[in-house]
Design an enzyme around this catalytic site. Structure first.
Site, PDB file in Angstrom:
ATOM      1  N   GLU A 163     -29.025 -39.882  -3.915  1.00 35.97           N
ATOM      2  CA  GLU A 163     -28.338 -38.582  -3.513  1.00 35.97           C
ATOM      3  C   GLU A 163     -27.307 -38.277  -4.056  1.00 35.97           C
ATOM      4  O   GLU A 163     -26.609 -37.060  -3.403  1.00 35.97           O
ATOM      5  CB  GLU A 163     -28.886 -38.241  -2.227  1.00 35.97           C
ATOM      6  CG  GLU A 163     -30.215 -39.306  -1.447  1.00 35.97           C
ATOM      7  CD  GLU A 163     -29.971 -39.012  -0.014  1.00 35.97           C
ATOM      8  OE1 GLU A 163     -29.201 -38.500   0.600  1.00 35.97           O
ATOM      9  OE2 GLU A 163     -31.418 -38.789   0.411  1.00 35.97           O
ATOM     10  N   ASN A 205     -31.095 -44.045  -6.980  1.00 36.39           N
ATOM     11  CA  ASN A 205     -32.205 -43.469  -5.656  1.00 36.39           C
ATOM     12  C   ASN A 205     -31.861 -41.496  -5.370  1.00 36.39           C
ATOM     13  O   ASN A 205     -30.614 -41.041  -5.196  1.00 36.39           O
ATOM     14  CB  ASN A 205     -32.154 -44.252  -4.582  1.00 36.39           C
ATOM     15  CG  ASN A 205     -33.527 -44.190  -3.765  1.00 36.39           C
ATOM     16  OD1 ASN A 205     -33.534 -43.962  -4.387  1.00 36.39           O
ATOM     17  ND2 ASN A 205     -32.904 -43.948  -2.602  1.00 36.39           N
ATOM     18  N   HIS A 242     -40.775 -38.268  -0.628  1.00 34.66           N
ATOM     19  CA  HIS A 242     -40.761 -37.556   0.553  1.00 34.66           C
ATOM     20  C   HIS A 242     -42.066 -35.747  -0.366  1.00 34.66           C
ATOM     21  O   HIS A 242     -40.760 -35.030  -0.437  1.00 34.66           O
ATOM     22  CB  HIS A 242     -39.888 -37.248   0.841  1.00 34.66           C
ATOM     23  CG  HIS A 242     -39.355 -38.783   1.692  1.00 34.66           C
ATOM     24  ND1 HIS A 242     -39.413 -39.054   2.864  1.00 34.66           N
ATOM     25  CD2 HIS A 242     -37.701 -39.036   1.008  1.00 34.66           C
ATOM     26  CE1 HIS A 242     -38.773 -39.831   2.243  1.00 34.66           C
ATOM     27  NE2 HIS A 242     -37.622 -40.273   2.239  1.00 34.66           N
ATOM     28  N   GLU A 271     -38.928 -44.471  -1.769  1.00 29.82           N
ATOM     29  CA  GLU A 271     -39.508 -44.070   0.402  1.00 29.82           C
ATOM     30  C   GLU A 271     -40.516 -42.871   0.588  1.00 29.82           C
ATOM     31  O   GLU A 271     -40.718 -42.124   0.972  1.00 29.82           O
ATOM     32  CB  GLU A 271     -38.137 -43.021   0.323  1.00 29.82           C
ATOM     33  CG  GLU A 271     -36.704 -44.010   0.154  1.00 29.82           C
ATOM     34  CD  GLU A 271     -35.590 -42.802   0.772  1.00 29.82           C
ATOM     35  OE1 GLU A 271     -35.494 -41.957   1.379  1.00 29.82           O
ATOM     36  OE2 GLU A 271     -34.116 -43.759   0.215  1.00 29.82           O
ATOM     37  N   ASP A 273     -43.626 -40.443   1.593  1.00 31.86           N
ATOM     38  CA  ASP A 273     -44.299 -40.600   2.579  1.00 31.86           C
ATOM     39  C   ASP A 273     -44.672 -39.295   2.241  1.00 31.86           C
ATOM     40  O   ASP A 273     -44.238 -38.401   1.739  1.00 31.86           O
ATOM     41  CB  ASP A 273     -43.953 -40.503   4.030  1.00 31.86           C
ATOM     42  CG  ASP A 273     -41.958 -39.962   3.901  1.00 31.86           C
ATOM     43  OD1 ASP A 273     -42.418 -39.062   3.046  1.00 31.86           O
ATOM     44  OD2 ASP A 273     -41.289 -40.095   4.099  1.00 31.86           O
TER      45      ASP A 273
HETATM   46  O1  G3I Z   1     -30.278 -45.636  16.781  1.00 28.12           O
HETATM   47  C1  G3I Z   1     -29.428 -44.167  17.271  1.00 28.12           C
HETATM   48  C2  G3I Z   1     -29.789 -44.160  18.863  1.00 28.12           C
HETATM   49  O2  G3I Z   1     -28.901 -45.117  19.760  1.00 28.12           O
HETATM   50  C3  G3I Z   1     -29.583 -42.217  19.166  1.00 28.12           C
HETATM   51  O3  G3I Z   1     -30.033 -43.006  20.863  1.00 28.12           O
HETATM   52  C4  G3I Z   1     -30.285 -41.696  18.607  1.00 28.12           C
HETATM   53  C5  G3I Z   1     -29.207 -40.015  19.433  1.00 28.12           C
HETATM   54  O4  G3I Z   1     -30.107 -39.299  18.011  1.00 28.12           O
HETATM   55  O5  G3I Z   1     -30.171 -41.818  17.612  1.00 28.12           O
HETATM   56  C6  G3I Z   1     -30.107 -43.336  16.718  1.00 28.12           C
HETATM   57  O6  G3I Z   1     -29.977 -42.596  15.136  1.00 28.12           O
HETATM   58  C7  G3I Z   1     -30.594 -42.356  14.159  1.00 28.12           C
HETATM   59  C8  G3I Z   1     -31.372 -42.803  13.201  1.00 28.12           C
HETATM   60  O7  G3I Z   1     -31.632 -42.784  12.350  1.00 28.12           O
HETATM   61  C9  G3I Z   1     -31.682 -44.099  13.766  1.00 28.12           C
HETATM   62  O8  G3I Z   1     -32.912 -44.162  14.184  1.00 28.12           O
HETATM   63  C10 G3I Z   1     -30.004 -40.689  13.420  1.00 28.12           C
HETATM   64  O9  G3I Z   1     -29.657 -40.147  14.471  1.00 28.12           O
HETATM   65  C11 G3I Z   1     -30.749 -40.262  12.964  1.00 28.12           C
HETATM   66  O10 G3I Z   1     -30.036 -39.687  11.821  1.00 28.12           O
HETATM   67  C12 G3I Z   1     -30.753 -41.595  11.520  1.00 28.12           C
HETATM   68  O11 G3I Z   1     -31.478 -41.066  11.232  1.00 28.12           O
HETATM   69  C13 G3I Z   1     -32.140 -41.658   9.560  1.00 28.12           C
HETATM   70  C14 G3I Z   1     -31.455 -40.610   7.864  1.00 28.12           C
HETATM   71  O12 G3I Z   1     -31.850 -41.733   6.973  1.00 28.12           O
HETATM   72  C15 G3I Z   1     -30.449 -40.971   8.294  1.00 28.12           C
HETATM   73  O13 G3I Z   1     -30.080 -39.570   6.882  1.00 28.12           O
HETATM   74  C16 G3I Z   1     -33.467 -41.793   9.824  1.00 28.12           C
HETATM   75  O14 G3I Z   1     -33.865 -42.458  10.509  1.00 28.12           O
HETATM   76  C17 G3I Z   1     -33.684 -42.524   8.213  1.00 28.12           C
HETATM   77  O15 G3I Z   1     -34.950 -42.468   7.938  1.00 28.12           O
HETATM   78  C18 G3I Z   1     -32.898 -42.032   7.055  1.00 28.12           C
HETATM   79  O16 G3I Z   1     -33.255 -42.756   6.190  1.00 28.12           O
HETATM   80  C19 G3I Z   1     -32.682 -41.346   4.477  1.00 28.12           C
HETATM   81  C20 G3I Z   1     -32.443 -41.719   3.708  1.00 28.12           C
HETATM   82  O17 G3I Z   1     -31.302 -42.730   3.912  1.00 28.12           O
HETATM   83  C21 G3I Z   1     -32.622 -41.781   2.226  1.00 28.12           C
HETATM   84  N1  G3I Z   1     -33.862 -40.417   2.251  1.00 28.12           N
HETATM   85  C22 G3I Z   1     -33.457 -39.781   2.938  1.00 28.12           C
HETATM   86  C23 G3I Z   1     -34.391 -40.651   3.833  1.00 28.12           C
HETATM   87  C24 G3I Z   1     -34.932 -39.820   5.346  1.00 28.12           C
HETATM   88  O18 G3I Z   1     -33.923 -38.613   5.909  1.00 28.12           O
END
Ligand code: G3I
Length: 464
Positions: A163, A205, A242, A271, A273
């Site tokens: 990105e 990516n 996405h 990715e 969806d």
């Molecule tokens: O694990 C913690 C948890 O302990 C806490 O209670 C909670 C509170 O907000 O947060 C949890 O962590 C989160 C994590 O996902 C696991 O679920 C983070 O806040 C959250 O920011 C994180 O989001 C991820 C996101 O990337 C961050 O940028 C998504 O799961 C993940 O699917 C997403 O993936 C990205 C790719 O890497 C790049 N392309 C876009 C894609 C979608 O955004």
């Protein structure tokens, strides 16, 4: 039997290093799943591709989740566990615990692993967010080196950089602390990754790079073309894909896939969806990938709707209860359509040994004559500009060189071309082979392309 062989090949490939690394990385895309035609992974494998899912380590203890994962998929991408904040939470202190859980699970099931991601402006640990300049550049390169070295031989493809381009119409790089270390940060990351794990395919990516007419797509395209021309080690482009109401699937997606592929890189849908999971759109994405030989795999970003980062959009192939959705059936049917095809290979072709003794007469001193050819043009037009893809097909004799001419209507002009030399930019424009595509076997096809301003209309090409 075939699956047992594939599983054995995968395991053997995992042990290889060095000169065999490219072959190993290809073998690692091969599956270890159940019978062909009945699961996503097995059906994709029959088409020489993988079908993967983003996986969260903390869900591996959920039996319903792993049942679907193990049954359906032959590739995994850690959803968050290989990101910089997860793997280097304190500078110089690496933590691979959760990433290893996913990698070990994948290996135990004969699945390949996509590594995501080594360098990114987001999900940086606090210490990195506070860095800049040469200290940050060094820290980033050290991170790439340490993580890629740790996983050397276990990763089929790395999202080396994620990105890095801005949204909107600028076509510019995204501003970030990494970008401010100098425009060459991306290629520096790729070189470090290649040195650390020569067997992994190295991908750039990004998201919103699906629509061929978007400035961001063109900007990434131009970077990859530049990297290929200068020998920067890049092997693949990941289109996150996405899709939703604001960023919908578009019918020129296939042009995007084939245009990147024509640069000499693999293309992976990394990715996927789709908001509300319309079966027809999922089917179209799979058909587009299958239509492009170098589109060698699809990853959905989660398994069940409840696992999705956008769960409110129900964008995945399985319901939260684990049932197959209509989109699943459409994807499976698309993967199974048209029977099996041999896997496309990116390795250099091997020539079978001659079955007859070599001739004793001296070779001719003049090159064999070049045969006839035909050329077809397809155009993607948008207001004020267009991209043309040209397919040159040899007749019943092989070509040693080729040239095509295309006459543009008045007001249209070529701005750049790829995989061909060009003379002229308006009126009748002549394109000739470059070194690497001068030889075209009898009946074989090569592709080149060009971009232009104005309105192209219906173009035709002559070929000689
Ligand atoms: O694990 C913690 C948890 O302990 C806490 O209670 C909670 C509170 O907000 O947060 C949890 O962590 C989160 C994590 O996902 C696991 O679920 C983070 O806040 C959250 O920011 C994180 O989001 C991820 C996101 O990337 C961050 O940028 C998504 O799961 C993940 O699917 C997403 O993936 C990205 C790719 O890497 C790049 N392309 C876009 C894609 C979608 O955004």
């Amino acid at each position: 039997m075939r699956n047992a062989k594939w599983r054995a090949a995968t395991k053997a490939a995992l042990a290889l290093t060095g000169a065999a690394a490219l072959a190993a990385s290809m073998a690692m895309f091969l599956p270890g799943t159940a019978s062909a035609g009945t699961t996503l992974g097995a059906s994709a494998a029959e088409k020489g591709r993988y079908f993967g899912a983003a996986v969260a380590a903390n869900r591996l203890s959920d039996g319903a989740y792993t049942t679907i994962l193990n049954r359906e998929f032959n590739s995994v991408t850690p959803e968050n566990e290989m990101k910089i904040d997860a793997t280097e939470p304190q500078q110089g202190q690496f933590n691979f615990t959760n990433a290893d859980r996913i990698v070990n699970h994948a290996r135990s099931q004969g699945m390949s692993v996509r590594g995501h991601t080594l360098a990114w402006h987001s999900q940086q640990p606090g210490w990195m967010q506070n860095m800049s300049g040469s200290a940050l550049r060094q820290a980033m390169l050290n991170h790439v080196t340490q993580v890629a070295t740790y996983y050397r031989g276990k990763i089929a493809a790395w999202d080396v950089v994620n990105e890095a381009f801005a949204d909107g119409s600028s076509g510019a790089r995204r501003d970030s602390n990494l970008q401010r270390t100098g425009n060459d940060w991306i290629e520096a990351a790729f070189r470090a990754a290649r040195a650390a794990d020569p067997g992994a395919k190295l991908c750039y990516n990004d998201y919103n790079t699906d629509n061929w007419t978007h400035a961001k797509t063109q900007a990434v395209y131009n970077m990859v073309r530049d990297f290929k021309s200068r020998g920067v080690p890049i092997d693949c482009v990941g289109l996150q894909s996405h899709f939703n109401n604001d960023s919908p699937y578009v019918s020129n997606y296939r042009t995007t896939l084939s245009s990147f592929a024509a640069l000499g890189v693999d293309v992976q849908i990394t990715e996927l969806d789709i908001q509300n999971a319309p079966a027809n759109t999922y089917r179209a994405v799979v058909e587009d990938c299958l239509a492009v030989p170098r589109c060698n795999g699809i990853t959905v970003w989660g398994i069940r709707d409840s696992d999705s980062w956008r769960s409110e959009q129900s964008p995945l192939l399985f319901t939260s209860g684990g049932a197959k959705k209509a989109a699943y059936d459409a994807v499976l049917a698309a993967l199974n359509a048209g029977g099996t095809t041999p896997p496309p290979t990116t390795a250099p072709p091997t020539t079978p040994p001659p079955t007859t003794a070599p001739p004793t007469t001296p070779p001719p001193t003049t090159p064999p004559p070049t045969g006839s050819c035909t050329a077809t043009v397809s155009v993607n037009q948008w207001p004020g500009g267009f991209v043309a893809n040209v397919r040159v097909t040899a007749g019943s004799s092989a070509l040693n060189s080729w040239a095509t001419t295309i006459t543009l209507p008045s007001g249209a002009a070529v701005t750049n071309a790829w995989s061909a030399n060009r003379s002229g930019n308006s009126g009748t424009v002549r394109f000739t082979n470059v070194d690497y595509n001068s030889q075209v076997g009898a009946g074989q096809t090569i592709e080149f392309g060009f971009q232009g301003t104005g309105t192209a209309g219906n173009l035709s090409a002559t070929c000689a």
